[in-house]
Design a protein around this motif. Sequence first.
Motif, mmCIF file in Angstrom:
data_model
loop_
_atom_site.group_PDB
_atom_site.id
_atom_site.type_symbol
_atom_site.label_atom_id
_atom_site.label_comp_id
_atom_site.label_asym_id
_atom_site.label_seq_id
_atom_site.Cartn_x
_atom_site.Cartn_y
_atom_site.Cartn_z
ATOM 1 N N GLY A 118 0.917 -1.142 -0.064
ATOM 2 C CA GLY A 118 -0.169 0.398 0.057
ATOM 3 C C GLY A 118 0.870 1.454 -0.260
ATOM 4 O O GLY A 118 1.795 1.005 0.946
ATOM 5 N N LEU A 119 0.790 1.983 -0.500
ATOM 6 C CA LEU A 119 1.545 3.053 -1.505
ATOM 7 C C LEU A 119 0.652 4.466 -1.565
ATOM 8 O O LEU A 119 -0.660 4.308 -1.921
ATOM 9 C CB LEU A 119 3.054 3.247 -2.211
ATOM 10 N N PRO A 120 1.849 5.471 -1.267
ATOM 11 C CA PRO A 120 0.701 6.323 -1.315
ATOM 12 C C PRO A 120 1.377 7.365 -3.074
ATOM 13 O O PRO A 120 1.803 7.028 -3.144
ATOM 14 C CB PRO A 120 1.378 7.645 -0.565
ATOM 15 N N GLY A 121 0.588 7.786 -3.735
ATOM 16 C CA GLY A 121 0.435 8.540 -5.098
ATOM 17 C C GLY A 121 0.872 9.883 -4.877
ATOM 18 O O GLY A 121 0.779 10.342 -3.994
ATOM 19 N N PRO A 122 0.925 10.130 -6.132
ATOM 20 C CA PRO A 122 1.592 11.293 -6.080
ATOM 21 C C PRO A 122 0.847 12.702 -5.769
ATOM 22 O O PRO A 122 0.767 13.533 -5.937
ATOM 23 C CB PRO A 122 1.647 11.656 -7.897
ATOM 24 N N GLN A 123 -0.454 12.451 -5.152
ATOM 25 C CA GLN A 123 -1.605 12.490 -4.674
ATOM 26 C C GLN A 123 -1.891 12.744 -3.655
ATOM 27 O O GLN A 123 -3.270 12.647 -3.236
ATOM 28 C CB GLN A 123 -3.066 13.510 -5.744
ATOM 29 N N GLY A 124 -1.244 12.085 -2.868
ATOM 30 C CA GLY A 124 -1.360 11.711 -1.853
ATOM 31 C C GLY A 124 -2.368 10.584 -1.669
ATOM 32 O O GLY A 124 -3.339 9.813 -0.221
ATOM 33 N N GLU A 125 -3.232 9.830 -2.374
ATOM 34 C CA GLU A 125 -4.463 9.193 -3.229
ATOM 35 C C GLU A 125 -3.568 7.745 -2.264
ATOM 36 O O GLU A 125 -2.627 7.060 -2.618
ATOM 37 C CB GLU A 125 -5.368 9.273 -3.897
ATOM 38 N N PRO A 126 -4.471 7.237 -1.746
ATOM 39 C CA PRO A 126 -3.495 5.546 -0.944
ATOM 40 C C PRO A 126 -3.839 4.675 -3.100
ATOM 41 O O PRO A 126 -4.866 4.710 -3.845
ATOM 42 C CB PRO A 126 -4.597 4.776 -0.219
ATOM 43 N N LEU A 127 -2.627 3.612 -3.000
ATOM 44 C CA LEU A 127 -2.895 2.168 -3.839
ATOM 45 C C LEU A 127 -2.388 1.463 -3.442
ATOM 46 O O LEU A 127 -1.939 1.460 -2.339
ATOM 47 C CB LEU A 127 -1.362 3.510 -4.739
ATOM 48 N N LEU A 128 -2.544 0.617 -4.819
ATOM 49 C CA LEU A 128 -2.276 -0.816 -4.025
ATOM 50 C C LEU A 128 -1.397 -1.375 -5.146
ATOM 51 O O LEU A 128 -1.288 -0.858 -6.628
ATOM 52 C CB LEU A 128 -4.297 -1.901 -5.021
ATOM 53 N N ALA A 129 0.050 -1.305 -4.946
ATOM 54 C CA ALA A 129 0.960 -1.699 -5.618
ATOM 55 C C ALA A 129 1.406 -3.025 -5.577
ATOM 56 O O ALA A 129 0.861 -3.724 -4.467
ATOM 57 C CB ALA A 129 2.078 -0.946 -4.944
ATOM 58 N N VAL A 130 2.246 -3.771 -6.355
ATOM 59 C CA VAL A 130 3.178 -5.479 -6.408
ATOM 60 C C VAL A 130 3.735 -4.408 -7.115
ATOM 61 O O VAL A 130 4.361 -4.146 -7.683
ATOM 62 C CB VAL A 130 1.958 -5.790 -7.795
ATOM 63 N N GLU A 131 4.977 -4.981 -5.747
ATOM 64 C CA GLU A 131 6.521 -4.775 -6.001
ATOM 65 C C GLU A 131 7.098 -6.518 -6.744
ATOM 66 O O GLU A 131 6.332 -7.556 -5.993
ATOM 67 C CB GLU A 131 7.379 -4.685 -4.969
ATOM 68 N N GLN A 132 7.798 -6.205 -8.011
ATOM 69 C CA GLN A 132 8.586 -7.994 -7.895
ATOM 70 C C GLN A 132 10.471 -7.413 -8.183
ATOM 71 O O GLN A 132 10.100 -6.154 -8.511
ATOM 72 C CB GLN A 132 7.828 -8.416 -9.343
ATOM 73 N N SER A 133 10.886 -8.502 -8.299
ATOM 74 C CA SER A 133 12.519 -8.368 -8.537
ATOM 75 C C SER A 133 13.274 -9.415 -9.000
ATOM 76 O O SER A 133 12.860 -10.804 -8.635
ATOM 77 C CB SER A 133 13.181 -8.229 -6.871
ATOM 78 N N LEU A 134 13.237 -9.014 -9.637
ATOM 79 C CA LEU A 134 13.821 -9.852 -11.033
ATOM 80 C C LEU A 134 15.605 -9.885 -11.091
ATOM 81 O O LEU A 134 16.442 -8.096 -10.772
ATOM 82 C CB LEU A 134 13.506 -10.370 -12.328
ATOM 83 N N LEU A 135 16.645 -10.667 -11.443
ATOM 84 C CA LEU A 135 18.016 -10.480 -12.115
ATOM 85 C C LEU A 135 17.957 -11.064 -13.163
ATOM 86 O O LEU A 135 18.268 -11.595 -14.284
ATOM 87 C CB LEU A 135 18.756 -11.853 -11.390
#
Length: 451
Positions: A118-135
């Motif tokens: 859960g991240l803040p958006g560019p205007q402070g709105e709540p965002l649902l985010a997915v983070e992936q890490s690849l090599l």
Amino acid sequence: MRRSLRLRLLVIGAFAIVATLGLAALGLALLFERHVERVAVGDLEARALTLAGIVEYDAKGMPRLPAPPADRLYQQPFSGHYWQVALDGEVRRSRSLWDYTLPMDRPAPPPGRTEVLGLPGPQGEPLLAVEQSLLVGRGQDTRRLRILMATDRAALTAARRGFLGDLIPYLAFLGLLLVGGSWLQIRVGLSPLAEVAFRVQALTHGRRSRIGTDLPDEMLPLARQMDTLLDARDAELLRARHRAGDLAHGFKTPLQALLGDADTLRDRGQADIAASVEIVVTAMRRLVDRELARARIQSDHHTAQADPAAIVARLIRVLRRTPRGAGIVWDIRAPGPAPRARIDPDDLTEALGALLENAMQHAASRVDIVVAPQTDRVILTIRDDGPGVPAESLARLSQRGMRLDEGGEGQGIGLALVSDIMDAANGRMDVSNADPGLCVRLTLAAVPAGR
């Protein structure tokens, strides 16, 4: 509501239904929100894998980030759809982020794993985010690629509200159906109680003698107990009548012996003592006669019925044969159909006999009798044209439970007997001066039509 079992059950049932449907709505909304979030996360994961394909390799085999792909969804500033890719210190962002960078200060997830954030958006709105890490890369040139895909939660909230907007009317309709079904269940389930109440009313009106046993099993103990109480009451009343009758009869022989002793005293010249004994014995005999009459009053007046007009006519035929009754004008009126009263015929004959004899003794020349039906009652009015009753005595005669025979023979004991009979039949006696004469009005319950 405290006095209505049906309303109490209906309110409790409605409250339980509303509470259950409310909890169901909350549960369904939560499940829907989680489902929508899982779908959104799956879509973001798929887009993240697609975005991983932008990595290119140079002539030396080193991975690098080219210009981002053109996608209108991510070109509009603050569109609610964002991506961000970081390769070592190099960062690429979607144009929709404008000059905003999604925070990536936390440790990267292990390669091949996905984290939901859960991240803040560019205007402070709540965002649902997915983070992936690849090599990416080969051998010693392997580098970590971090991909962030985010979407505005407002779309998820709008989907949940739309779901609730569609669900609530359906649940309200379902609740009305359940409350209606609960009301029908309560009505059908409690109908035996209404039947018992109807039968108790029928007992009061004389249409039944007992509650009966043709009831549901749950009501049978109550019905049997009530019938047992009725049987015990009737048996006790019968025993009480027999005891009163036996007691009164037991007094008659000693009193008759006392009258014989009074005659003996008079023959011996002791007239004063004989007169005193006769006064006492006469008063006691009047009391004994009254108790005998009260003992004869029927207790089961609910099932009894009598024809007042026929009884009046029969009594007047007898009274006309007496010297006093032959000189009286008897006017009998019975407007409307002949009513039947809920009283034992012998009791009504006893009461009317006392009243008619009293009217005959005090009338100047005329006695009027009216037998009139009035809805669920029968009114009998007996009026003579005699001197009436003094006001102070009239007030005492109108009081229920008073000793009406303290002044001597005749009217006192007669009205006392009538009062007792009316009490036993749940009727009423009203006495008033008619100017001239005395008017006695009897009110009795009428027998329902068709009995």
